[in-house]
Design a protein around this motif. Structure first.
Motif, short mmCIF file in Angstrom:
data_model
loop_
_atom_site.label_atom_id
_atom_site.label_comp_id
_atom_site.label_asym_id
_atom_site.label_seq_id
_atom_site.Cartn_x
_atom_site.Cartn_y
_atom_site.Cartn_z
N SER A 112 0.84 -1.20 0.00
CA SER A 112 0.00 0.00 0.00
C SER A 112 0.87 1.25 0.00
O SER A 112 1.93 1.30 0.63
CB SER A 112 -0.91 0.01 1.23
OG SER A 112 -1.63 1.22 1.33
N ASP A 158 -9.22 0.00 7.16
CA ASP A 158 -8.15 0.89 6.71
C ASP A 158 -8.29 2.29 7.29
O ASP A 158 -7.29 2.98 7.54
CB ASP A 158 -8.13 0.95 5.18
CG ASP A 158 -7.16 -0.05 4.57
OD1 ASP A 158 -6.25 -0.51 5.29
OD2 ASP A 158 -7.31 -0.37 3.37
N THR A 159 -9.53 2.72 7.47
CA THR A 159 -9.76 4.07 7.98
C THR A 159 -10.05 4.08 9.48
O THR A 159 -10.33 5.14 10.05
CB THR A 159 -10.94 4.72 7.24
OG1 THR A 159 -12.11 3.88 7.37
CG2 THR A 159 -10.62 4.89 5.76
N GLY A 202 -3.09 2.76 6.80
CA GLY A 202 -4.08 1.70 6.86
C GLY A 202 -3.49 0.40 7.37
O GLY A 202 -2.43 0.39 8.01
N TYR A 260 -6.79 -9.85 3.89
CA TYR A 260 -5.75 -9.15 4.63
C TYR A 260 -4.40 -9.87 4.49
O TYR A 260 -3.38 -9.25 4.19
CB TYR A 260 -6.11 -9.03 6.11
CG TYR A 260 -4.96 -8.56 6.96
CD1 TYR A 260 -4.52 -7.24 6.91
CD2 TYR A 260 -4.26 -9.45 7.79
CE1 TYR A 260 -3.44 -6.80 7.66
CE2 TYR A 260 -3.18 -9.01 8.55
CZ TYR A 260 -2.76 -7.70 8.47
OH TYR A 260 -1.68 -7.29 9.21
N LYS A 285 -12.95 -3.79 4.31
CA LYS A 285 -11.56 -3.40 4.07
C LYS A 285 -11.39 -1.90 4.27
O LYS A 285 -10.46 -1.45 4.95
CB LYS A 285 -11.14 -3.79 2.65
CG LYS A 285 -9.74 -3.32 2.27
CD LYS A 285 -9.40 -3.68 0.83
CE LYS A 285 -8.02 -3.15 0.45
NZ LYS A 285 -7.65 -3.49 -0.94
#
Length: 359
Positions: free
Chosen positions: A137, A198-199, A142, A223, A194
């Motif tokens: 990423s 992530d947030t 995240g 994941y 997801k």
């Protein structure tokens, strides 16, 4: 090895079923998706196969509802469901084996029609090396695509929050679910989870409690699949492949335990946590039909498949090459640990004093 992506266009379904149209849309179409392993929005299949039992059930439902208002129609449309699905499967398999279709990057449009039922769909083929690529990423804030050591350090935890919560939810209400971890969840649900993880959405616990359990199981698999390097690390991958191939039981035991001791602590603790969870799932095999081998087949490649950098170092042009040659060994590595008596992190680290950590 290739993936087949199929998009079904419901708006282009032409059904001459009169008053049974609502029944067809509410019962037969969802059943069709379920039997074929389709997801409600986007379909990705690695095999175009269904069991005879499921196929027969699907066909019976199709015939029952298509002919319910006209008994004489049974004679005219006998086995319509079976024949229609047979044509769809045959068409998809022919396209799957067609070299020109496989090499094309464009969507291929097709139509299957029988007894007034017309199904229009689009499909294209994606090579496995693109589908299985581990992509780090760009956002390190995240959890997906971020190194597990970074996530645990940020969270000040031994096991990533996403792993703990997904395992807890599966054990709470999914451990008796038939095909848990094997049956795919809805793609949009998995992507929603997801994004929430992530947030760090505050409503994540409520989302988990309301979400379909197969979507939660799919999120956990995703994941691990999107880690920038496998949970059991790129560095140790060749040693795992060599260790599982040893024929002497004592030598194999020493090697496989030594490799676990060589893992970074976040990786090791997370692996042991997942391992005990999968063993608990397998204990319910009479109910959920998921044996140790089934679970190892699902998670083995996910936890061991090398990252792109390692594949390039090995001068392997396609990830599918590694997949084809090593997938069974990857399954066997996880199966070995799943069949092993309980492994304690404390005991492993205690024994580190007596072994070199160089592999």
């Amino acid at each position: 090895m290739i993936f087949l992506e199929v998009f079904i266009h419901f708006k282009s379904l032409i059904l001459r079923l009169g008053s049974v149209l609502p029944v067809f849309l509410d019962v037969v179409i969802p059943l069709f998706f379920s039997v074929c392993g389709f997801e409600r929005d986007t379909v990705r299949m690695t095999e175009i196969m269904v069991t005879d039992c499921n196929l027969n059930s699907l066909c019976e439902r199709v015939e029952q509802h298509c002919c319910m208002d006209d008994p004489s129609a049974i004679k005219r449309h006998t086995n319509t469901g079976a024949k229609l699905w047979g044509r769809v499967r045959s068409k998809l398999l022919r396209q799957k084996l067609d070299p020109q279709t496989v090499q094309s990057k464009n969507w291929h449009m097709d139509v299957i029609e029988m007894n007034g039922i017309k199904v229009e769909f689009s499909m294209k083929f994606t090579t496995r090396d693109l589908s299985l690529k581990r992509t780090p990423s760009k956002k390190q804030s995240g959890v997906f695509g971020v190194k597990i050591s970074v996530v645990t350090k940020r969270e000040r935890s031994k096991v990533p929050y996403i792993v703990r919560q997904c395992i807890e939810e599966v054990e709470k209400r999914g451990i008796d679910e038939v095909g848990i971890y094997r049956i795919s969840g809805v793609a949009t649900d998995i992507q929603a989870l997801k994004a929430a993880f992530d947030t760090n959405t505050k409503d994540i616990l409520m989302m988990l409690s309301d979400m379909d359990i197969n979507a939660i199981a799919g999120t956990l698999k995703l994941y691990f699949r999107e880690l920038p390097e496998p949970l059991l690390t790129d560095r140790l991958y060749p040693a795992f492949m060599e260790g599982i191939a040893l024929s002497d039981p004592a030598a194999k035991e020493n090697c496989m335990m030594h490799l676990l001791r060589s893992l970074p602590d976040p990786n090791l603790i997370t692996f042991l946590t997942l391992l005990e969870h999968l063993k608990r799932v397998a204990e319910k095999e009479p109910v959920n039909k998921m044996s140790l081998h089934n679970l190892a087949t699902v998670f083995g490649p996910t936890l061991l498949r090398p990252s792109e950098s390692e594949i390039n170092k090995a001068n392997i042009t396609l990830a599918s090459d590694i997949w084809s040659h090593d997938v069974m060994a990857q399954v066997q590595v996880l199966l070995y640990y799943m069949q092993h008596p309980p492994i304690s992190f404390a005991e492993l680290k205690k024994n580190t004093l007596y072994f070199s950590t160089d592999v």
